[in-house]
Structures are given as C-alpha cells and as structure tokens.
Design a protein around this motif. Structure first.
Motif, mmCIF file in Angstrom:
data_model
loop_
_atom_site.group_PDB
_atom_site.id
_atom_site.type_symbol
_atom_site.label_atom_id
_atom_site.label_comp_id
_atom_site.label_asym_id
_atom_site.label_seq_id
_atom_site.Cartn_x
_atom_site.Cartn_y
_atom_site.Cartn_z
ATOM 1 N N MET A 41 -13.759 1.713 7.768
ATOM 2 C CA MET A 41 -13.660 3.131 7.411
ATOM 3 C C MET A 41 -13.737 3.315 5.904
ATOM 4 N N ARG A 42 -13.155 2.406 5.149
ATOM 5 C CA ARG A 42 -13.257 2.484 3.686
ATOM 6 C C ARG A 42 -14.684 2.277 3.235
ATOM 7 N N GLU A 43 -15.385 1.318 3.854
ATOM 8 C CA GLU A 43 -16.781 1.065 3.502
ATOM 9 C C GLU A 43 -17.653 2.278 3.812
ATOM 10 N N LEU A 44 -17.380 2.928 4.939
ATOM 11 C CA LEU A 44 -18.157 4.091 5.340
ATOM 12 C C LEU A 44 -17.738 5.357 4.587
ATOM 13 N N GLY A 45 -16.585 5.309 3.945
ATOM 14 C CA GLY A 45 -16.106 6.460 3.182
ATOM 15 C C GLY A 45 -15.589 7.584 4.070
ATOM 16 N N ILE A 46 -15.039 7.250 5.225
ATOM 17 C CA ILE A 46 -14.509 8.282 6.118
ATOM 18 C C ILE A 46 -12.996 8.214 6.143
ATOM 19 N N LYS A 47 -12.379 9.395 6.317
ATOM 20 C CA LYS A 47 -10.925 9.501 6.353
ATOM 21 C C LYS A 47 -10.524 10.413 7.492
ATOM 22 N N SER A 48 -9.302 10.291 7.908
ATOM 23 C CA SER A 48 -8.750 11.168 8.926
ATOM 24 C C SER A 48 -8.564 12.554 8.324
ATOM 25 N N ARG A 49 -8.721 13.572 9.139
ATOM 26 C CA ARG A 49 -8.556 14.943 8.655
ATOM 27 C C ARG A 49 -7.310 15.564 9.261
ATOM 28 N N MET A 50 -6.199 14.930 9.034
ATOM 29 C CA MET A 50 -4.935 15.446 9.556
ATOM 30 C C MET A 50 -4.364 16.453 8.578
ATOM 31 N N GLN A 51 -3.713 17.484 9.129
ATOM 32 C CA GLN A 51 -3.013 18.441 8.296
ATOM 33 C C GLN A 51 -1.611 17.927 8.040
ATOM 34 N N LYS A 52 -1.074 18.281 6.893
ATOM 35 C CA LYS A 52 0.296 17.900 6.611
ATOM 36 C C LYS A 52 1.211 18.654 7.556
ATOM 37 N N ARG A 53 2.242 17.978 8.010
ATOM 38 C CA ARG A 53 3.178 18.614 8.912
ATOM 39 C C ARG A 53 4.040 19.621 8.168
ATOM 40 N N TYR A 54 4.424 20.666 8.872
ATOM 41 C CA TYR A 54 5.294 21.683 8.294
ATOM 42 C C TYR A 54 6.682 21.111 8.112
ATOM 43 N N ARG A 55 7.211 21.264 6.955
ATOM 44 C CA ARG A 55 8.579 20.820 6.699
ATOM 45 C C ARG A 55 9.462 22.051 6.535
ATOM 46 N N LYS A 56 10.513 22.069 7.315
ATOM 47 C CA LYS A 56 11.443 23.179 7.255
ATOM 48 C C LYS A 56 12.123 23.177 5.886
#
Length: 74
Positions: A41-56
């Motif tokens: 994944m680093r070689e391909l330059g791709i990353k996960s597109r997760m949103q940051k979780r809401y913190r109370k």
C-alpha cells in the motif's frame, strides 16, 4: 499482488492494511500478510479513507472552586 490490493481498495476505500490482509485471507486470491499489505500500500501510495471518530467533549466546570475549608488560624 498489487492488482489484487488495488481492487480491494477501490471497492472498499475505507479498508486499512489490516482489513485488506484479512480480506485476502478469506478470498481465493493470493494470501498476503498484514506487513506485506502495508508495504504494498505504501508503494502504491494508497491510504485508508477513515473519518476521525467523534469524541465527546469533556465536562467543563463553570463554578469556581471552593477555598480550602481546613484552614488553621494562627
């Protein structure tokens, strides 16, 4: 292996390297470890597109603190 990882990532953009590795273990394609998935994944330059979780937000005290009640008068 790279085309398989790209296919999984295009289908599930929110998958990180751990989920992609687990997905590759379950499917009929080549079995790829987590570390190898991370490297590719680093070689391909791709990353996960997760949103940051809401913190109370933490509780904020609006009342002034009471002075120490155990004062000793000289």
């Amino acid at each position: 292996m790279k085309p398989n990882i790209l296919d999984v990532w295009r289908t599930f953009k929110f998958y990180g390297y751990r989920r992609i590795a687990a997905y590759s273990q379950q499917t009929d394609g080549p079995k790829v470890s987590e570390y190898m998935t991370l490297k590719l994944m680093r070689e391909l330059g791709i990353k996960s597109r997760m949103q940051k979780r809401y913190r109370k937000p933490k509780t904020v005290v609006t009342v002034d603190q009471k002075p120490n009640l155990l004062t000793i008068d000289p």
